[in-house]
Enzyme design. Structure first.
Site, PDB file in Angstrom:
ATOM      1  N   HIS A  37     -17.450  -2.257  -9.178  1.00  0.00           N
ATOM      2  CA  HIS A  37     -16.074  -2.198  -9.708  1.00  0.00           C
ATOM      3  C   HIS A  37     -16.073  -2.169 -11.244  1.00  0.00           C
ATOM      4  O   HIS A  37     -15.514  -3.066 -11.891  1.00  0.00           O
ATOM      5  CB  HIS A  37     -15.237  -3.379  -9.195  1.00  0.00           C
ATOM      6  CG  HIS A  37     -13.763  -3.121  -9.335  1.00  0.00           C
ATOM      7  ND1 HIS A  37     -12.831  -3.658  -8.492  1.00  0.00           N
ATOM      8  CD2 HIS A  37     -13.055  -2.371 -10.225  1.00  0.00           C
ATOM      9  CE1 HIS A  37     -11.617  -3.258  -8.851  1.00  0.00           C
ATOM     10  NE2 HIS A  37     -11.733  -2.474  -9.909  1.00  0.00           N
TER      11      HIS A  37
ATOM     12  N   ARG B 279      -9.255   1.477  -4.843  1.00  0.00           N
ATOM     13  CA  ARG B 279      -9.314   0.112  -4.317  1.00  0.00           C
ATOM     14  C   ARG B 279     -10.056   0.123  -2.977  1.00  0.00           C
ATOM     15  O   ARG B 279      -9.950   1.079  -2.207  1.00  0.00           O
ATOM     16  CB  ARG B 279      -7.907  -0.453  -4.090  1.00  0.00           C
ATOM     17  CG  ARG B 279      -7.184  -0.867  -5.359  1.00  0.00           C
ATOM     18  CD  ARG B 279      -7.798  -2.112  -6.017  1.00  0.00           C
ATOM     19  NE  ARG B 279      -7.124  -2.494  -7.253  1.00  0.00           N
ATOM     20  CZ  ARG B 279      -7.501  -2.122  -8.476  1.00  0.00           C
ATOM     21  NH1 ARG B 279      -8.563  -1.354  -8.646  1.00  0.00           N
ATOM     22  NH2 ARG B 279      -6.832  -2.540  -9.539  1.00  0.00           N
TER      23      ARG B 279
HETATM   24  P1  NDP Z   1      -0.425   5.833 -11.341  1.00  0.00           P
HETATM   25  O1  NDP Z   1       0.607   4.935 -10.784  1.00  0.00           O
HETATM   26  O2  NDP Z   1      -0.244   6.385 -12.719  1.00  0.00           O
HETATM   27  O3  NDP Z   1      -0.631   7.094 -10.372  1.00  0.00           O
HETATM   28  C1  NDP Z   1      -0.658   6.979  -8.994  1.00  0.00           C
HETATM   29  C2  NDP Z   1      -0.669   8.373  -8.378  1.00  0.00           C
HETATM   30  O4  NDP Z   1      -0.804   8.232  -6.950  1.00  0.00           O
HETATM   31  C3  NDP Z   1       0.616   9.153  -8.628  1.00  0.00           C
HETATM   32  O5  NDP Z   1       0.345  10.510  -8.848  1.00  0.00           O
HETATM   33  C4  NDP Z   1       1.384   8.981  -7.312  1.00  0.00           C
HETATM   34  O6  NDP Z   1       2.257  10.050  -6.975  1.00  0.00           O
HETATM   35  C5  NDP Z   1       0.236   8.968  -6.316  1.00  0.00           C
HETATM   36  N1  NDP Z   1       0.640   8.295  -5.071  1.00  0.00           N
HETATM   37  C6  NDP Z   1       1.074   7.026  -4.896  1.00  0.00           C
HETATM   38  N2  NDP Z   1       1.381   6.794  -3.601  1.00  0.00           N
HETATM   39  C7  NDP Z   1       1.146   7.949  -2.953  1.00  0.00           C
HETATM   40  C8  NDP Z   1       1.289   8.366  -1.605  1.00  0.00           C
HETATM   41  N3  NDP Z   1       1.731   7.526  -0.651  1.00  0.00           N
HETATM   42  N4  NDP Z   1       0.968   9.645  -1.288  1.00  0.00           N
HETATM   43  C9  NDP Z   1       0.529  10.510  -2.237  1.00  0.00           C
HETATM   44  N5  NDP Z   1       0.374  10.172  -3.549  1.00  0.00           N
HETATM   45  C10 NDP Z   1       0.678   8.918  -3.892  1.00  0.00           C
HETATM   46  O7  NDP Z   1      -1.815   5.042 -11.231  1.00  0.00           O
HETATM   47  P2  NDP Z   1      -3.096   5.158 -12.192  1.00  0.00           P
HETATM   48  O8  NDP Z   1      -3.523   6.577 -12.234  1.00  0.00           O
HETATM   49  O9  NDP Z   1      -2.841   4.455 -13.470  1.00  0.00           O
HETATM   50  O10 NDP Z   1      -4.157   4.261 -11.371  1.00  0.00           O
HETATM   51  C11 NDP Z   1      -4.523   4.565 -10.046  1.00  0.00           C
HETATM   52  C12 NDP Z   1      -5.315   3.430  -9.425  1.00  0.00           C
HETATM   53  O11 NDP Z   1      -6.649   3.414  -9.936  1.00  0.00           O
HETATM   54  C13 NDP Z   1      -4.813   2.025  -9.745  1.00  0.00           C
HETATM   55  O12 NDP Z   1      -3.717   1.677  -8.923  1.00  0.00           O
HETATM   56  C14 NDP Z   1      -6.031   1.169  -9.470  1.00  0.00           C
HETATM   57  O13 NDP Z   1      -6.011   0.714  -8.127  1.00  0.00           O
HETATM   58  C15 NDP Z   1      -7.204   2.128  -9.675  1.00  0.00           C
HETATM   59  N6  NDP Z   1      -8.063   1.723 -10.793  1.00  0.00           N
HETATM   60  C16 NDP Z   1      -9.392   1.473 -10.572  1.00  0.00           C
HETATM   61  C17 NDP Z   1     -10.238   1.107 -11.622  1.00  0.00           C
HETATM   62  C18 NDP Z   1     -11.688   0.877 -11.414  1.00  0.00           C
HETATM   63  O14 NDP Z   1     -12.387   0.431 -12.320  1.00  0.00           O
HETATM   64  N7  NDP Z   1     -12.258   1.200 -10.265  1.00  0.00           N
HETATM   65  C19 NDP Z   1      -9.712   0.945 -12.994  1.00  0.00           C
HETATM   66  C20 NDP Z   1      -8.313   1.258 -13.121  1.00  0.00           C
HETATM   67  C21 NDP Z   1      -7.523   1.612 -12.044  1.00  0.00           C
HETATM   68  P3  NDP Z   1       3.579  10.334  -7.870  1.00  0.00           P
HETATM   69  O15 NDP Z   1       3.071  10.813  -9.197  1.00  0.00           O
HETATM   70  O16 NDP Z   1       4.271  11.399  -7.125  1.00  0.00           O
HETATM   71  O17 NDP Z   1       4.314   9.025  -7.966  1.00  0.00           O
END
Ligand code: NDP
Length: 257
Positions: A220, A172
């Protein structure tokens, strides 16, 4: 959303839900679901691999110098020599990590909680953050946007990456402090950045990213929810709701993702 008093659930049509939590009128007691989809994860992985290979082999630079009529041989890098660091090892990050390992990259990943992924050096939490960054020559951001991660791609982080590192943000725009990136690119610590997401989209016409020689961009489009793949998930939750069953792919309102 106070004008929908009978609202039973909110389904994001994408993986991200940050836009919902930014809505001050979001009801606290309505469950929120998001997209968890292997097609979305595969699309993201393919996109990021494309960007990484273009960077290793200087393909975007060759396109630019071609338009200037220049013949400019450059050194390239090999997959086996490069360490890619992935911030976020969730649905998308874990799939990317797995694909990169299979291709032959050295892969490290960072998440909030401890992870065990085949072939991936996993780091967790704030205590591991600096160690994770110090070995990430190519850094990919795949974190959700939450109060904890907003502005995480800042000068402090960039300076902890190895000299000449390359940053890819496909998560994002709110993760990135634009001015910090420009500063560190101009100082020469980073070799470049690829941005798919922006604080304001479309990116305003006067934004310095448009013409910056070290910034490459896409609108995007890294990974877009596929209707055929996503609609069945929404229907599944609709039927579950009717039967009073727990929903799939529900977001934690306390974690914000
Ligand atoms: P998930 O919720 O499956 O994974 C998020 C990961 O980030 C998890 O491993 C989580 O850790 C980690 N995380 C969250 N907060 C923290 C923190 N404070 N410190 C360290 N690690 C953290 O999300 P997705 O993989 O499904 O998607 C990720 C993002 O990709 C979406 O939120 C979206 O914004 C973006 N996206 C962008 C697209 C584009 O076209 N550019 C398309 C689709 C998505 P833990 O496993 O320990 O909870």
């Amino acid at each position: 959303m106070w004008w929908f008093p009978n609202l039973k659930a909110i389904a994001s049509f994408g993986a991200g839900v940050d836009f919902l939590f930014q809505d001050k009128s979001l009801p606290a007691d309505v469950p929120i679901t998001r997209v968890v989809d292997p097609v979305l994860a595969a699309d993201m992985s393919e996109f990021v691999i494309g960007v990484i290979l273009a960077q290793l082999k200087n393909l975007l630079i060759f396109k630019t110098v071609q338009s200037q009529g220049k013949w400019l041989p450059m050194e390239y890098r090999r997959i086996s020599e490069v360490a890619v660091g992935i911030m976020g090892l969730g649905e998308l990050g874990a799939r990317l990590a797995d694909d990169l390992v299979r291709i032959g990259f050295k892969v490290r990943g960072w998440a909030r909680s401890e992870k065990f992924l085949n072939g991936v050096s996993c780091y967790a939490g704030e205590q591991d953050f600096d160690a994770f960054l110090s070995g990430s020559e190519l850094l990919v951001c795949l974190l959700p946007l939450t109060p904890d991660t907003r502005g995480i791609l800042n000068k402090d982080l960039f300076l902890k990456l190895p000299e000449g590192a390359y940053v890819i943000n496909v998560a994002r725009g709110g993760h990135l402090v634009d001015q910090d990136l420009l500063e560190v690119l101009d100082q020469g610590h980073l070799s470049g950045a690829f941005l798919d997401v922006f604080a304001q989209e479309p990116l305003p016409a006067n934004h310095p990213f448009w013409k910056h020689p070290k910034v490459d961009m896409s609108p995007h489009i890294a990974s877009v929810s596929d209707v055929n793949s996503v609609v069945p998930q929404l229907l599944e939750n609709y039927y579950r709701l009717q039967k009073g069953k727990p929903l799939i792919n529900q977001v934690s309102t306390t974690r914000g993702y």
